[in-house]
Design a protein around this motif. Structure first.
Motif, PDB file in Angstrom:
ATOM      1  N   SER A 206       0.818  -1.202   0.000  1.00 30.53           N
ATOM      2  CA  SER A 206       0.000   0.000   0.000  1.00 30.53           C
ATOM      3  C   SER A 206       0.859   1.263   0.000  1.00 30.53           C
ATOM      4  CB  SER A 206      -0.934  -0.017   1.216  1.00 30.53           C
ATOM      5  OG  SER A 206      -1.625   1.182   1.345  1.00 30.53           O
ATOM      6  N   LEU A 207       1.856   1.306   0.883  1.00 24.80           N
ATOM      7  CA  LEU A 207       2.752   2.472   0.934  1.00 24.80           C
ATOM      8  C   LEU A 207       3.556   2.603  -0.355  1.00 24.80           C
ATOM      9  CD1 LEU A 207       4.173   2.460   4.567  1.00 24.80           C
ATOM     10  CD2 LEU A 207       2.881   4.290   3.472  1.00 24.80           C
ATOM     11  N   ARG A 208       4.023   1.492  -0.870  1.00 23.74           N
ATOM     12  CA  ARG A 208       4.807   1.520  -2.107  1.00 23.74           C
ATOM     13  C   ARG A 208       3.995   2.103  -3.253  1.00 23.74           C
ATOM     14  NH1 ARG A 208       5.000  -1.484  -6.385  1.00 23.74           N
ATOM     15  NH2 ARG A 208       3.883  -3.279  -5.556  1.00 23.74           N
ATOM     16  N   GLU A 209       2.763   1.647  -3.392  1.00 25.51           N
ATOM     17  CA  GLU A 209       1.901   2.146  -4.456  1.00 25.51           C
ATOM     18  C   GLU A 209       1.510   3.600  -4.220  1.00 25.51           C
ATOM     19  OE1 GLU A 209      -1.206  -0.803  -4.566  1.00 25.51           O
ATOM     20  OE2 GLU A 209      -0.043  -2.088  -5.915  1.00 25.51           O
ATOM     21  N   GLU A 210       1.252   3.953  -2.968  1.00 23.29           N
ATOM     22  CA  GLU A 210       0.905   5.335  -2.613  1.00 23.29           C
ATOM     23  C   GLU A 210       2.029   6.300  -3.005  1.00 23.29           C
ATOM     24  OE1 GLU A 210       0.711   7.463   1.636  1.00 23.29           O
ATOM     25  OE2 GLU A 210      -0.763   5.860   1.375  1.00 23.29           O
ATOM     26  N   LYS A 211       3.266   5.860  -2.831  1.00 20.29           N
ATOM     27  CA  LYS A 211       4.422   6.699  -3.152  1.00 20.29           C
ATOM     28  C   LYS A 211       4.822   6.601  -4.625  1.00 20.29           C
ATOM     29  CE  LYS A 211       6.375   7.150   1.404  1.00 20.29           C
ATOM     30  NZ  LYS A 211       6.515   8.586   1.549  1.00 20.29           N
ATOM     31  N   GLY A 212       4.181   5.702  -5.354  1.00 15.73           N
ATOM     32  CA  GLY A 212       4.487   5.540  -6.772  1.00 15.73           C
ATOM     33  C   GLY A 212       5.787   4.803  -7.035  1.00 15.73           C
ATOM     34  N   PHE A 213       6.213   3.982  -6.076  1.00 18.09           N
ATOM     35  CA  PHE A 213       7.450   3.217  -6.209  1.00 18.09           C
ATOM     36  C   PHE A 213       7.168   1.874  -6.882  1.00 18.09           C
ATOM     37  CE2 PHE A 213       9.466   4.904  -1.957  1.00 18.09           C
ATOM     38  CZ  PHE A 213       9.501   6.186  -2.480  1.00 18.09           C
ATOM     39  N   SER A 214       8.051   1.462  -7.757  1.00 15.42           N
ATOM     40  CA  SER A 214       8.017   0.088  -8.250  1.00 15.42           C
ATOM     41  C   SER A 214       8.710  -0.789  -7.204  1.00 15.42           C
ATOM     42  CB  SER A 214       8.763  -0.019  -9.587  1.00 15.42           C
ATOM     43  OG  SER A 214      10.146   0.240  -9.395  1.00 15.42           O
ATOM     44  N   ILE A 215       8.531  -2.085  -7.319  1.00  9.89           N
ATOM     45  CA  ILE A 215       9.240  -2.997  -6.423  1.00  9.89           C
ATOM     46  C   ILE A 215      10.746  -2.831  -6.616  1.00  9.89           C
ATOM     47  CG2 ILE A 215       9.753  -5.433  -5.951  1.00  9.89           C
ATOM     48  CD1 ILE A 215       6.807  -6.043  -6.380  1.00  9.89           C
ATOM     49  N   GLU A 216      11.160  -2.694  -7.851  1.00 11.27           N
ATOM     50  CA  GLU A 216      12.582  -2.525  -8.165  1.00 11.27           C
ATOM     51  C   GLU A 216      13.144  -1.264  -7.494  1.00 11.27           C
ATOM     52  OE1 GLU A 216      16.118  -3.734  -9.815  1.00 11.27           O
ATOM     53  OE2 GLU A 216      14.249  -4.773 -10.239  1.00 11.27           O
ATOM     54  N   TYR A 217      12.405  -0.169  -7.577  1.00 13.93           N
ATOM     55  CA  TYR A 217      12.876   1.078  -6.963  1.00 13.93           C
ATOM     56  C   TYR A 217      12.958   0.943  -5.445  1.00 13.93           C
ATOM     57  CZ  TYR A 217      13.315   5.976  -5.721  1.00 13.93           C
ATOM     58  OH  TYR A 217      13.751   7.160  -5.186  1.00 13.93           O
ATOM     59  N   LEU A 218      11.924   0.379  -4.828  1.00 12.35           N
ATOM     60  CA  LEU A 218      11.947   0.175  -3.383  1.00 12.35           C
ATOM     61  C   LEU A 218      13.123  -0.723  -2.992  1.00 12.35           C
ATOM     62  CD1 LEU A 218      10.815   0.531  -0.558  1.00 12.35           C
ATOM     63  CD2 LEU A 218       9.206  -1.336  -1.041  1.00 12.35           C
ATOM     64  N   ALA A 219      13.366  -1.747  -3.771  1.00 13.49           N
ATOM     65  CA  ALA A 219      14.499  -2.638  -3.501  1.00 13.49           C
ATOM     66  C   ALA A 219      15.814  -1.860  -3.544  1.00 13.49           C
ATOM     67  CB  ALA A 219      14.521  -3.784  -4.509  1.00 13.49           C
ATOM     68  N   ASN A 220      15.962  -1.003  -4.522  1.00 17.47           N
ATOM     69  CA  ASN A 220      17.199  -0.232  -4.660  1.00 17.47           C
ATOM     70  C   ASN A 220      17.398   0.744  -3.505  1.00 17.47           C
ATOM     71  OD1 ASN A 220      18.033  -1.433  -7.060  1.00 17.47           O
ATOM     72  ND2 ASN A 220      16.970   0.052  -8.327  1.00 17.47           N
TER      73      ASN A 220
END
Length: 73
Positions: A13-27
């Motif tokens: 939910s937070l990842r999508e709210e911030k507009g992050f992809s899984i790849e970006y969050l991982a990085n």
């Protein structure tokens, strides 16, 4: 819903709210993207170290992360 599923749902939910992809969050969190994907699916038992990395990447403190109605009974 078990705690791992709740945690994963909150991360997604937070990842999508911030507009992050899984790849970006991982990085930005320095957590493997497959691990993040498994977290979001509720398939990982996450350590406090990983929780800290993820909440830091979201720029929120751990208490704020867990102060959500999803974690309340």
């Amino acid at each position: 819903m078990n705690f791992k599923e709740k945690f994963g749902l909150k991360v997604k939910s937070l990842r999508e709210e911030k507009g992050f992809s899984i790849e970006y969050l991982a990085n930005i969190s320095n957590v493997d993207r497959n691990y993040i994907s498994d977290i979001e699916k509720g398939q990982r038992n996450v350590s406090i170290e990983i929780i800290e990395k993820i909440t830091t990447a979201f720029d929120i403190d751990i208490a704020t992360f867990f102060n959500d109605k999803i974690f309340k009974r």
